[in-house]
Motif scaffolding. Sequence first.
Motif, PDB file in Angstrom:
ATOM      1  N   GLN A  98       0.817  -1.202   0.000  1.00  0.00           N
ATOM      2  CA  GLN A  98       0.000   0.000   0.000  1.00  0.00           C
ATOM      3  C   GLN A  98       0.855   1.257   0.000  1.00  0.00           C
ATOM      4  OE1 GLN A  98      -3.346  -0.220   2.819  1.00  0.00           O
ATOM      5  NE2 GLN A  98      -2.753  -2.338   3.177  1.00  0.00           N
ATOM      6  N   PHE A  99       2.115   1.132   0.386  1.00  0.00           N
ATOM      7  CA  PHE A  99       3.024   2.269   0.414  1.00  0.00           C
ATOM      8  C   PHE A  99       3.826   2.398  -0.876  1.00  0.00           C
ATOM      9  CE2 PHE A  99       2.208   1.508   4.819  1.00  0.00           C
ATOM     10  CZ  PHE A  99       2.329   2.733   5.445  1.00  0.00           C
ATOM     11  N   ARG A 100       3.743   1.412  -1.726  1.00  0.00           N
ATOM     12  CA  ARG A 100       4.678   1.266  -2.818  1.00  0.00           C
ATOM     13  C   ARG A 100       4.749   2.491  -3.728  1.00  0.00           C
ATOM     14  NH1 ARG A 100       5.889  -3.958  -3.391  1.00  0.00           N
ATOM     15  NH2 ARG A 100       6.236  -3.670  -1.199  1.00  0.00           N
ATOM     16  N   ASP A 101       3.608   3.106  -3.984  1.00  0.00           N
ATOM     17  CA  ASP A 101       3.565   4.218  -4.941  1.00  0.00           C
ATOM     18  C   ASP A 101       3.335   5.556  -4.268  1.00  0.00           C
ATOM     19  OD1 ASP A 101       3.860   2.407  -7.105  1.00  0.00           O
ATOM     20  OD2 ASP A 101       1.722   1.935  -6.988  1.00  0.00           O
ATOM     21  N   ARG A 102       3.691   5.677  -2.993  1.00  0.00           N
ATOM     22  CA  ARG A 102       3.405   6.905  -2.280  1.00  0.00           C
ATOM     23  C   ARG A 102       4.537   7.916  -2.350  1.00  0.00           C
ATOM     24  NH1 ARG A 102       1.967   6.421   3.440  1.00  0.00           N
ATOM     25  NH2 ARG A 102       0.915   8.407   3.130  1.00  0.00           N
ATOM     26  N   ARG A 103       5.590   7.621  -3.051  1.00  0.00           N
ATOM     27  CA  ARG A 103       6.693   8.574  -3.174  1.00  0.00           C
ATOM     28  C   ARG A 103       6.214   9.782  -3.976  1.00  0.00           C
ATOM     29  NH1 ARG A 103      12.173   8.760  -5.919  1.00  0.00           N
ATOM     30  NH2 ARG A 103      13.700   8.906  -4.261  1.00  0.00           N
ATOM     31  N   PRO A 104       6.433  11.000  -3.469  1.00  0.00           N
ATOM     32  CA  PRO A 104       5.959  12.183  -4.185  1.00  0.00           C
ATOM     33  C   PRO A 104       6.457  12.235  -5.627  1.00  0.00           C
ATOM     34  CG  PRO A 104       6.725  12.764  -1.982  1.00  0.00           C
ATOM     35  CD  PRO A 104       7.092  11.324  -2.195  1.00  0.00           C
ATOM     36  N   ALA A 130      10.688  12.321  -8.600  1.00  0.00           N
ATOM     37  CA  ALA A 130      11.139  11.432  -9.672  1.00  0.00           C
ATOM     38  C   ALA A 130      12.296  12.044 -10.458  1.00  0.00           C
ATOM     39  CB  ALA A 130       9.979  11.103 -10.604  1.00  0.00           C
ATOM     40  N   LYS A 131      12.329  13.370 -10.538  1.00  0.00           N
ATOM     41  CA  LYS A 131      13.395  14.028 -11.303  1.00  0.00           C
ATOM     42  C   LYS A 131      14.771  13.829 -10.669  1.00  0.00           C
ATOM     43  CE  LYS A 131      12.511  18.496  -9.049  1.00  0.00           C
ATOM     44  NZ  LYS A 131      12.070  19.893  -9.257  1.00  0.00           N
ATOM     45  N   TYR A 132      14.804  13.351  -9.430  1.00  0.00           N
ATOM     46  CA  TYR A 132      16.075  13.113  -8.756  1.00  0.00           C
ATOM     47  C   TYR A 132      16.579  11.680  -8.937  1.00  0.00           C
ATOM     48  CZ  TYR A 132      15.319  17.621  -6.551  1.00  0.00           C
ATOM     49  OH  TYR A 132      15.107  18.965  -6.341  1.00  0.00           O
ATOM     50  N   CYS A 165      19.018   8.020  -5.784  1.00  0.00           N
ATOM     51  CA  CYS A 165      18.591   9.357  -6.190  1.00  0.00           C
ATOM     52  C   CYS A 165      19.668  10.382  -5.858  1.00  0.00           C
ATOM     53  CB  CYS A 165      17.270   9.723  -5.507  1.00  0.00           C
ATOM     54  SG  CYS A 165      17.310   9.563  -3.702  1.00  0.00           S
ATOM     55  N   SER A 166      19.601  11.497  -6.538  1.00  0.00           N
ATOM     56  CA  SER A 166      20.537  12.593  -6.321  1.00  0.00           C
ATOM     57  C   SER A 166      19.895  13.632  -5.397  1.00  0.00           C
ATOM     58  CB  SER A 166      20.916  13.228  -7.656  1.00  0.00           C
ATOM     59  OG  SER A 166      19.763  13.797  -8.268  1.00  0.00           O
ATOM     60  N   GLY A 167      20.626  14.716  -5.134  1.00  0.00           N
ATOM     61  CA  GLY A 167      20.064  15.812  -4.357  1.00  0.00           C
ATOM     62  C   GLY A 167      20.068  15.599  -2.860  1.00  0.00           C
ATOM     63  N   ASN A 168      20.900  14.658  -2.368  1.00  0.00           N
ATOM     64  CA  ASN A 168      20.911  14.344  -0.941  1.00  0.00           C
ATOM     65  C   ASN A 168      22.173  14.867  -0.255  1.00  0.00           C
ATOM     66  OD1 ASN A 168      18.526  12.344  -0.986  1.00  0.00           O
ATOM     67  ND2 ASN A 168      19.917  11.486  -2.525  1.00  0.00           N
ATOM     68  N   THR A 169      22.077  15.042   1.045  1.00  0.00           N
ATOM     69  CA  THR A 169      23.249  15.323   1.868  1.00  0.00           C
ATOM     70  C   THR A 169      23.248  14.370   3.051  1.00  0.00           C
ATOM     71  OG1 THR A 169      22.203  16.934   3.356  1.00  0.00           O
ATOM     72  CG2 THR A 169      23.113  17.774   1.276  1.00  0.00           C
ATOM     73  N   ALA A 170      24.426  14.082   3.554  1.00  0.00           N
ATOM     74  CA  ALA A 170      24.558  13.246   4.752  1.00  0.00           C
ATOM     75  C   ALA A 170      25.684  13.810   5.609  1.00  0.00           C
ATOM     76  CB  ALA A 170      24.855  11.797   4.382  1.00  0.00           C
ATOM     77  N   ALA A 171      25.344  14.208   6.817  1.00  0.00           N
ATOM     78  CA  ALA A 171      26.341  14.712   7.757  1.00  0.00           C
ATOM     79  C   ALA A 171      26.648  13.626   8.775  1.00  0.00           C
ATOM     80  CB  ALA A 171      25.825  15.964   8.462  1.00  0.00           C
ATOM     81  N   VAL A 199      15.964  10.984  -0.354  1.00  0.00           N
ATOM     82  CA  VAL A 199      16.101   9.727   0.373  1.00  0.00           C
ATOM     83  C   VAL A 199      15.300   9.739   1.675  1.00  0.00           C
ATOM     84  CG1 VAL A 199      18.131  10.274   1.777  1.00  0.00           C
ATOM     85  CG2 VAL A 199      17.791   7.930   0.943  1.00  0.00           C
ATOM     86  N   VAL A 200      14.996  10.938   2.197  1.00  0.00           N
ATOM     87  CA  VAL A 200      14.198  11.029   3.425  1.00  0.00           C
ATOM     88  C   VAL A 200      12.814  10.419   3.212  1.00  0.00           C
ATOM     89  CG1 VAL A 200      13.129  12.629   5.070  1.00  0.00           C
ATOM     90  CG2 VAL A 200      15.473  13.022   4.284  1.00  0.00           C
ATOM     91  N   ALA A 201      12.266  10.582   1.996  1.00  0.00           N
ATOM     92  CA  ALA A 201      10.965   9.984   1.695  1.00  0.00           C
ATOM     93  C   ALA A 201      11.009   8.476   1.835  1.00  0.00           C
ATOM     94  CB  ALA A 201      10.523  10.375   0.278  1.00  0.00           C
ATOM     95  N   ASP A 202      12.129   7.865   1.464  1.00  0.00           N
ATOM     96  CA  ASP A 202      12.257   6.416   1.552  1.00  0.00           C
ATOM     97  C   ASP A 202      12.460   5.964   2.994  1.00  0.00           C
ATOM     98  OD1 ASP A 202      11.994   6.224  -1.218  1.00  0.00           O
ATOM     99  OD2 ASP A 202      14.133   6.576  -1.513  1.00  0.00           O
ATOM    100  N   LEU A 203      13.227   6.733   3.772  1.00  0.00           N
ATOM    101  CA  LEU A 203      13.358   6.414   5.190  1.00  0.00           C
ATOM    102  C   LEU A 203      12.001   6.473   5.885  1.00  0.00           C
ATOM    103  CD1 LEU A 203      16.615   8.368   6.193  1.00  0.00           C
ATOM    104  CD2 LEU A 203      16.356   5.899   5.880  1.00  0.00           C
TER     105      LEU A 203
END
Length: 489
Positions: free
Chosen positions: A75-81, A85-87, A118-124, A268-272
Motif C-alpha cells: 500500500q506504500f509502494r507508490d506513495r513517493r511524491p 522522480a526528477k532526482y 537518487c541525487s540531491g541528498n546530503t549526509a552529515a 532519500v528522506v521519503a524512503d526512510l
Amino acid sequence: MFEIFSNYWPHVLAVLSVVLGVPAAVHAAMTKQEVRSALGWVGIILLSPVLGAMLYAVAGINRIRRSSIEQQRSQFRDRRPDDLAKYDVSAASVAGQFGQRFAGMKLLGDRVSRHRICSGNTAAMLTGGDRAYAAMLQEIADARRSILLESYIFDRDPIGLRFADALIAAVKRGVQVRVLIDAVGARYSVPSIVGYLTEGGVTVRVFNGNIIMGLRLPYANLRTHRKILVIDGAVGFTGGMNIRAGFTFEFAGETQAHDTHFRVTGPVVADLFQVAAEDWRFTTREMLDGDAWRITPALTDSKPRQPLMLMRAVPSGPDRANESNHKMLMGAFSVARRSIRIMSPYFLPDRELISALVTASLRGVEVDIIVPAVNNLLLVDRAMTSQFDQVLKGGCRIWRADGPFNHSKLMTIDNRWSYVGSSNLDPRSLRLNFEIDLEILDTSFAAAIGETIKEVVRGASPVTLEELQSKPFLKRLVNRIFWLGSPYL
C-alpha cells in the motif's frame, strides 16, 4: 491417571515424539532457505524429538508472515511524491561519474531494494552520542507537523528521558508523534520508557511483542534493529545509534561507547519515512497519511553548503527484502579493485561473504576489517575470534580497536561507494533482523568514512594467525563451540 501414565509413559513419549517431531522436522526442511540451518534444526529435532520440536517452535519459526507484511507494505509502494522522480539517477549517469562497475551496483540495488538511488541528498556524519543526540533533539524541538521515530533500544535513562520529554513537549504543541520501539530492545530498561511516553500523551507501540507481560520468546529472533527519525517529512536521521546514556561523554565519561549516526536531507528522506511508516502500519494498522505526514524533503538549493550525494535506502529483513544487505555486500566486494574498509562491532559473516572478501584480497584488493578490542557481547566476541583464521589465511587484515567499545557500522569500497546504517556483519542482521542501511556514491563522503576508519586503525592492534594459534587449546575449543552456535547468538 498417574498410575496409567507411569505404566505407559514410554508409549506416550513415543507418540509425542512422532506427533511433535515429524511435523517440526518437515516444516524445517521445507521452509528454511539455507541448508545448514535446515540440517541444524532437523538434527536437533531428530536427536530430541519432543524437546527439539518445542525449541524449534520457540526459536526456529518465522512467525512474521511475509505475505502479511508484503500485503501491508504494497500500500506504500507508490506513495513517493511525484516531484521527486526528477532526482532518480540513470545507470549511464552513474557509469559516467563512477565507472561501469558501480553502474552494475546500481542495477543490483534496483533489483534487491524497493527504493531507487537518487541525487540531491546530503549526509552529515555525527560521531558520538553527545553530537548525534544534540542534533536529533534540536530537530525534535523545531518540529512543526510530525515526528516518526523507530528504534531498537530506547532506554529509560537520562538521555532516554530527555528524548521522551522532548517528544511529550512536541505533542503538547500539536505535533503528530509516533514512536515504535522493538519489544526486545524496550526490555533493556525496567521499567520501560513506554509507560513514561504514554503518560505524557505520546502514541507509542512496541514491535512484535508484549513488554508488559514479559518478552514473548517466539519473536525474540525477529527484531526491528532499525534506527530512523524523520522530522516533518523533511529531515532524517539513521545509523547505528540507539537511545542510551552510555553513548555520551556527558553521562558515561571516558567509558562512553562510541557510535556513528547520520543526518540526511533530500529525496532519500521519503524512503526512510516509508520504511518506518510500513513498520508502524504492520504494528498498529494505522496508515500515516494526511497533511501532517506530508513528505517534503529539504532539497538543497543551487549552492549547497554540503556536496550533493547519490543515495539509496536499503531496507532488509525476514520479509520480501530478505538478505538485501547480504546481496549488496556480495556485489560490493565483487566490484572492489583497490580497497575494502569494514568497521563492525560484530563480525560473523557466513561462508559466502568470507569467500567474497578472500577472493577480493587474492585479486590484490586491500581488505581491512576493524572490530573492537573489548566487546559488549562476550559470546559473540569468542565466536568471531574463532572465525578470524578463515579471513586471515586469505590475506585480509583484521584489527582490534583499543579503547571503549565502538558500535559503528561503516564500510567503504575504493573511496567511492559507502554502506552505512544499522546492519552488523552477523547472522542476526543478515537474516533475522529488520535493518535499514544507506548506499552512498560520493567520493568526499567515502573519503571521510575511510579517514574515520584509518584513524581507528592507527590506535588498533593487528590480529595475526600466530597469535590465534598460540592460544591454549582449551580456549580455542571453547571459542569454536561458541562459533558453532553463532547463528543463534
